[in-house]
Motif scaffolding. Structure first.
Motif, PDB file in Angstrom:
ATOM      1  N   PHE A  35      52.326  53.229  71.650  1.00 18.26           N
ATOM      2  CA  PHE A  35      52.951  53.287  70.326  1.00 18.26           C
ATOM      3  C   PHE A  35      52.193  54.228  69.396  1.00 18.26           C
ATOM      4  O   PHE A  35      52.786  54.900  68.548  1.00 18.26           O
ATOM      5  CB  PHE A  35      53.000  51.883  69.726  1.00 18.26           C
ATOM      6  CG  PHE A  35      53.711  51.807  68.404  1.00 18.26           C
ATOM      7  CD1 PHE A  35      55.073  52.051  68.310  1.00 18.26           C
ATOM      8  CD2 PHE A  35      53.006  51.493  67.246  1.00 18.26           C
ATOM      9  CE1 PHE A  35      55.730  51.993  67.091  1.00 18.26           C
ATOM     10  CE2 PHE A  35      53.657  51.422  66.025  1.00 18.26           C
ATOM     11  CZ  PHE A  35      55.020  51.668  65.940  1.00 18.26           C
ATOM     12  N   THR A  36      50.881  54.310  69.583  1.00 15.35           N
ATOM     13  CA  THR A  36      50.054  55.167  68.729  1.00 15.35           C
ATOM     14  C   THR A  36      50.439  56.638  68.865  1.00 15.35           C
ATOM     15  O   THR A  36      50.334  57.408  67.900  1.00 15.35           O
ATOM     16  CB  THR A  36      48.562  54.990  69.090  1.00 15.35           C
ATOM     17  OG1 THR A  36      48.236  53.608  69.031  1.00 15.35           O
ATOM     18  CG2 THR A  36      47.675  55.750  68.124  1.00 15.35           C
ATOM     19  N   ILE A  37      50.898  57.035  70.061  1.00 10.79           N
ATOM     20  CA  ILE A  37      51.243  58.441  70.292  1.00 10.79           C
ATOM     21  C   ILE A  37      52.391  58.894  69.391  1.00 10.79           C
ATOM     22  O   ILE A  37      52.522  60.082  69.087  1.00 10.79           O
ATOM     23  CB  ILE A  37      51.582  58.652  71.790  1.00 10.79           C
ATOM     24  CG1 ILE A  37      50.289  58.593  72.607  1.00 10.79           C
ATOM     25  CG2 ILE A  37      52.287  59.977  72.037  1.00 10.79           C
ATOM     26  CD1 ILE A  37      50.472  58.801  74.083  1.00 10.79           C
ATOM     27  N   LEU A  38      53.209  57.947  68.931  1.00  5.80           N
ATOM     28  CA  LEU A  38      54.297  58.312  68.017  1.00  5.80           C
ATOM     29  C   LEU A  38      53.780  58.979  66.752  1.00  5.80           C
ATOM     30  O   LEU A  38      54.514  59.736  66.097  1.00  5.80           O
ATOM     31  CB  LEU A  38      55.104  57.062  67.631  1.00  5.80           C
ATOM     32  CG  LEU A  38      56.049  56.491  68.697  1.00  5.80           C
ATOM     33  CD1 LEU A  38      56.660  55.196  68.198  1.00  5.80           C
ATOM     34  CD2 LEU A  38      57.123  57.498  69.051  1.00  5.80           C
ATOM     35  N   SER A  39      52.530  58.712  66.384  1.00  6.83           N
ATOM     36  CA  SER A  39      51.985  59.314  65.169  1.00  6.83           C
ATOM     37  C   SER A  39      51.826  60.830  65.302  1.00  6.83           C
ATOM     38  O   SER A  39      51.850  61.547  64.298  1.00  6.83           O
ATOM     39  CB  SER A  39      50.629  58.686  64.829  1.00  6.83           C
ATOM     40  OG  SER A  39      49.696  58.905  65.874  1.00  6.83           O
ATOM     41  N   ILE A  40      51.684  61.328  66.524  1.00  9.33           N
ATOM     42  CA  ILE A  40      51.480  62.767  66.706  1.00  9.33           C
ATOM     43  C   ILE A  40      52.702  63.570  66.259  1.00  9.33           C
ATOM     44  O   ILE A  40      52.584  64.445  65.385  1.00  9.33           O
ATOM     45  CB  ILE A  40      51.083  63.084  68.163  1.00  9.33           C
ATOM     46  CG1 ILE A  40      49.702  62.495  68.463  1.00  9.33           C
ATOM     47  CG2 ILE A  40      51.094  64.594  68.421  1.00  9.33           C
ATOM     48  CD1 ILE A  40      49.232  62.684  69.879  1.00  9.33           C
ATOM     49  N   PRO A  41      53.916  63.329  66.818  1.00  8.08           N
ATOM     50  CA  PRO A  41      55.070  64.100  66.327  1.00  8.08           C
ATOM     51  C   PRO A  41      55.372  63.841  64.855  1.00  8.08           C
ATOM     52  O   PRO A  41      55.845  64.744  64.155  1.00  8.08           O
ATOM     53  CB  PRO A  41      56.222  63.627  67.227  1.00  8.08           C
ATOM     54  CG  PRO A  41      55.766  62.371  67.860  1.00  8.08           C
ATOM     55  CD  PRO A  41      54.278  62.462  67.956  1.00  8.08           C
ATOM     56  N   VAL A  43      45.560  65.790  64.068  1.00  5.99           N
ATOM     57  CA  VAL A  43      46.112  65.497  65.399  1.00  5.99           C
ATOM     58  C   VAL A  43      44.985  65.431  66.430  1.00  5.99           C
ATOM     59  O   VAL A  43      45.007  64.613  67.356  1.00  5.99           O
ATOM     60  CB  VAL A  43      47.158  66.563  65.794  1.00  5.99           C
ATOM     61  CG1 VAL A  43      47.565  66.397  67.253  1.00  5.99           C
ATOM     62  CG2 VAL A  43      48.384  66.459  64.897  1.00  5.99           C
ATOM     63  N   THR A  44      43.970  66.281  66.257  1.00  2.00           N
ATOM     64  CA  THR A  44      42.825  66.278  67.169  1.00  2.00           C
ATOM     65  C   THR A  44      42.127  64.923  67.166  1.00  2.00           C
ATOM     66  O   THR A  44      41.753  64.392  68.222  1.00  2.00           O
ATOM     67  CB  THR A  44      41.827  67.379  66.773  1.00  2.00           C
ATOM     68  OG1 THR A  44      42.491  68.635  66.752  1.00  2.00           O
ATOM     69  CG2 THR A  44      40.676  67.443  67.758  1.00  2.00           C
TER      70      THR A  44
END
Length: 437
Positions: free
Chosen positions: A59-65, A159-160
């Motif tokens: 779910f955390t990966i959604l923050s990237i886009p 993002v990094t």
């Protein structure tokens, strides 16, 4: 075969594949598949699809886009130009005020966009010609923007830092806070050098600085204050316990897109589509690298390369700061050739056990790693920011941009040294806001 020898073969094969022109993600998959097939048999390949998608099942990966959309919405407007103009009006009486304004604009725009190339393009398009017109040396003008743009991967939202948090299973909120004070310190070091360099040239302002009235200073603020309020609001929501990182990023993306439409009249559906299209392209590229790096890490672990390298380094009879110096040198070289996301994902599984054994704080190290990646953005052969500056200011040679950026590399190395002596610069704010880790 000895895992250390196998690790050397993997390193050589990876370098060869990546230098062949293949994309980073595809190159990592090719190397992983080849070594698994040769040294672990064909059955190990059956795990690759599952691992590829499992690394994206977060779910955390959604923050990237979402953060990328947030930055793209701002980058598609005149926010960068307005930010530069506002700072120029307020800092016009400061010695070397124009270059200071540009660096300040880079820092603030980085905080809004989280993108180094976008920052260079947005601030440089207006800032570099203006500095040239005022008589600032070409090297200082181009180098300041190139270096200022690198702050986009250190100052939150970054993002990094999100990728590092996912790879090391550390708190993204704490990572964001860890980057704030070092980001400010780095900006001040950049400003100090830029002012000295322009003073040394004896040509601080060929044209007399324009004097702005108080009315002129205040009239531009309504165009940029709303975006700064959004950034502060996003940080408040995140650290106030109101929402998760992903939820906060989604709200920030919607607000930035809405404000770009309202304040900068971005009514044209094609402009909105361009923001979403470019954001999707960049997001897919990052997520593809993340998934491929997961498969690569699985290959390294399955062949016991990661564990053996970690044990070998941990077993070296050297001072822990000598060890940190070796790690920094390794990261610096890796950053010359690979994008920050790839370096983090490829090295995190190896470095984290070593950092734990040497009792280094992972949040402090995230800042050290990120500054190393910043150096890679303004040094050849990749040096993405150098080429961005060259594209928006083609009359300035790449050699001039490179030499103009070199002193800022020195500022970054100095920042790393300062952080080694005073790690509290990175850890104080996270501990204050979120308690000791």
């Amino acid at each position: 075969m000895d895992p250390l020898v196998l690790g050397g073969l993997v390193a050589v094969a990876t370098i060869v594949i990546l230098f062949s022109g293949v994309s980073v993600a595809v190159g990592l998959l090719i190397v992983a598949a080849a070594f698994l097939l040769i040294f672990d048999g064909s059955r190990s390949l059956e795990m690759m699809p599952e691992i590829f998608f499992a690394d994206l099942n977060s779910f955390t990966i959604l923050s990237i886009p979402m953060f990328i959309i947030m930055g793209a919405a701002i980058a598609s407007t005149r926010a960068g130009a307005d930010l530069f103009e506002a700072l120029e009006r307020w800092l016009t009486r400061v010695p070397g005020g124009l270059v200071v304004s540009n660096l300040g604009a880079c820092a603030l725009f980085s905080a809004m966009s989280g993108s180094s190339p976008a920052t260079c393009a947005a601030i440089g398009k207006m800032g570099i010609p203006e500095m040239q017109k005022r008589g600032y040396p070409d090297g200082v003008a181009a180098g300041a923007i190139a270096a200022g743009g690198t702050l986009g991967i250190l100052i939150p939202p970054s993002v990094t830092m999100i990728v590092y948090g996912i790879a090391t299973e550390t708190s993204i909120g704490r990572l964001f806070l860890a980057g704030v004070m070092p980001g400010i310190m780095l900006m001040l070091l950049f400003m100090a050098w830029a002012i000295y360099a322009t003073w040394r040239s004896g040509n601080i302002a060929v044209l007399s600085p324009r004097h702005y009235s108080l009315r002129e200073k205040f009239e531009i603020l309504p165009r940029i204050v709303p975006f700064l309020v959004v950034i502060l609001g996003v940080l408040y929501v995140m650290y106030g316990g109101i929402a998760t990182t992903s939820e906060t990023a989604a709200v920030g993306a919607v607000l930035c897109l809405g404000m770009a439409i309202v304040i900068y009249k971005m009514w044209n559906p094609r402009a909105i589509w361009a923001v979403l299209r470019d954001s999707t392209r960049e997001s897919v590229m990052i997520l593809f690298i993340m998934a491929a790096a997961g498969v690569f890490a699985y290959m390294m672990s399955s062949l016991f390369i990661t564990q053996t390298i970690a044990q070998w380094i941990a077993g070296l009879d050297v001072n822990r700061w000598v060890l940190m110096g070796i790690i920094n040198l390794f990261l610096l070289v890796a950053g010359f050739f690979l994008p920050p996301v790839a370096v983090i994902l490829m090295t995190a599984p190896i470095l984290l056990p070593i950092l734990d054994a040497a009792q280094f704080d992972p949040y402090w190290f995230a800042v050290i790693l990120t500054i190393n990646m910043e150096i890679g953005l303004i040094t050849p052969p990749v040096g993405l920011n150098l080429f961005v500056i060259n594209s928006i200011a083609p009359k300035i040679s790449l050699k001039t941009i490179l030499w103009g950026s070199a002193p800022f590399v020195g500022c970054m190395i100095l920042a790393i040294v300062i952080l080694c002596f005073v790690p509290e610069i990175a850890t104080w704010l996270p501990d204050l806001v979120m308690g000791p880790s």
